[in-house]
Every structure is written in structure tokens, then in C-alpha cells.
Design a protein around this motif. Structure first.
Motif: not given
Length: 163
Positions: A129-134
Motif C-alpha cells: 500500500d502506498g507504493s503504486l504510481s502512474v
């Protein structure tokens, strides 16, 4: 300022789906996906090594990059310097894990690639959680080689449920 405006227009075009017919899919026989993969893989390898110069080598000389926290880095030299600072102080030992991507051509020598990635901290093998980016990558073909002209990274912060 002109590049920032261009990036904003490109992101708007990508988001609204207003594109020319040539932008709908990779032109047949171009083999660009392998070149796009090489750019992505070189960027991921440079990140894993914490090498700002190698990371910036995937960009055009006049490129720009907007980081997930909104810092605006300009030129290959500025990207190298800025990214080296991040590697040394904030993201040391981290790695990028690519999750998905969508390629859209604007012209035969200009493409937008929207990728979903996550940042893996040292010792991690899976996204948390919190590590996702686009990120939105604008690539241009110069002298037969694809390079990034602009890169916008946005951390995914889901809206709270029930709001």
C-alpha cells in the motif's frame, strides 16, 4: 514553459482520447515495443543502481521530468543531478516494478506510454500500500532511437471510501 504546456496538452489528449487515427495503435512492422522496453529497462536498471546519470541517459537533452512529489527537473543534466539527490537521500536501494502499460502514438515518431508501477523498498518483492504510481512517458524518435522527452510520475493515493 513551452514543454510543460506541451506535456499538459499531451496528458489532456491522452486522458480524453482525442487522438488521430495514427495514435490508436502501433504502426505495423515498426517493432517499437522492443525499443520502448529497452528504454524502460534501462531506466529501471539505473534506478536499481542509484545512478542518476544512467537514469537521465534515457531522456532527450532538453527533456523534463515531474516527480511524484511535484519537483520539476529540466534537461538531461538537471534530471541526472536531481535524481542522484533522490537516490542518495530518499530512495536508496529501492527498485521499480512495472505492472502495466498502454502505448498511444501521436505521430510515427511520438508516443505516449502510460505505465503503472510500484516502488519496492530494499528487501521487498511485492507492491505494498502506498507504493503504486502512474507515470506518463512522452517518447520521441530522434535519429532512429526512442528517448523520453517528458515524464510525469503521480503517486496513487486512493480517495477514502464513503466520501
Amino acid at each position: 514553459m513551452r514543454q510543460l504546456l506541451l506535456v499538459g496538452m499531451v496528458v489532456l489528449v491522452a486522458a480524453t482520447g482525442i487522438v488521430t487515427a495514427s495514435a490508436a495503435a502501433e504502426p505495423a512492422g515498426h517493432g517499437d515495443q522492443a525499443a520502448f522496453d529497452r528504454v524502460r529497462d534501462a531506466q529501471i536498471a539505473a534506478w536499481a543502481k542509484g545512478d542518476g546519470v544512467a537514469f537521465a541517459a534515457t531522456f532527450t537533452a532538453d527533456a523534463d521530468l515531474v516527480t511524484f512529489n511535484g519537483d520539476y527537473l529540466k534537461t538531461r543534466e538537471g534530471i541526472a543531478k536531481g535524481m542522484q539527490y533522490y537516490f542518495d537521500h530518499f530512495i536508496k536501494g529501492s527498485r521499480i516494478k512495472p505492472l502495466s502499460e498502454h502505448v498511444r502514438y501521436l505521430e510515427p515518431d511520438a508516443a505516449i506510454i502510460v505505465r503503472q508501477t510500484c516502488l519496492l523498498s530494499p528487501g521487498e518483492s511485492e507492491c505494498r500500500d502506498g507504493s503504486l504510481s502512474v507515470n506518463t512517458n512522452v517518447l520521441v524518435k530522434q535519429r532512429g532511437h526512442w528517448l523520453q522527452a517528458s515524464f510525469q510520475n503521480t503517486r496513487v493515493v486512493p480517495l477514502p471510501t464513503g466520501s
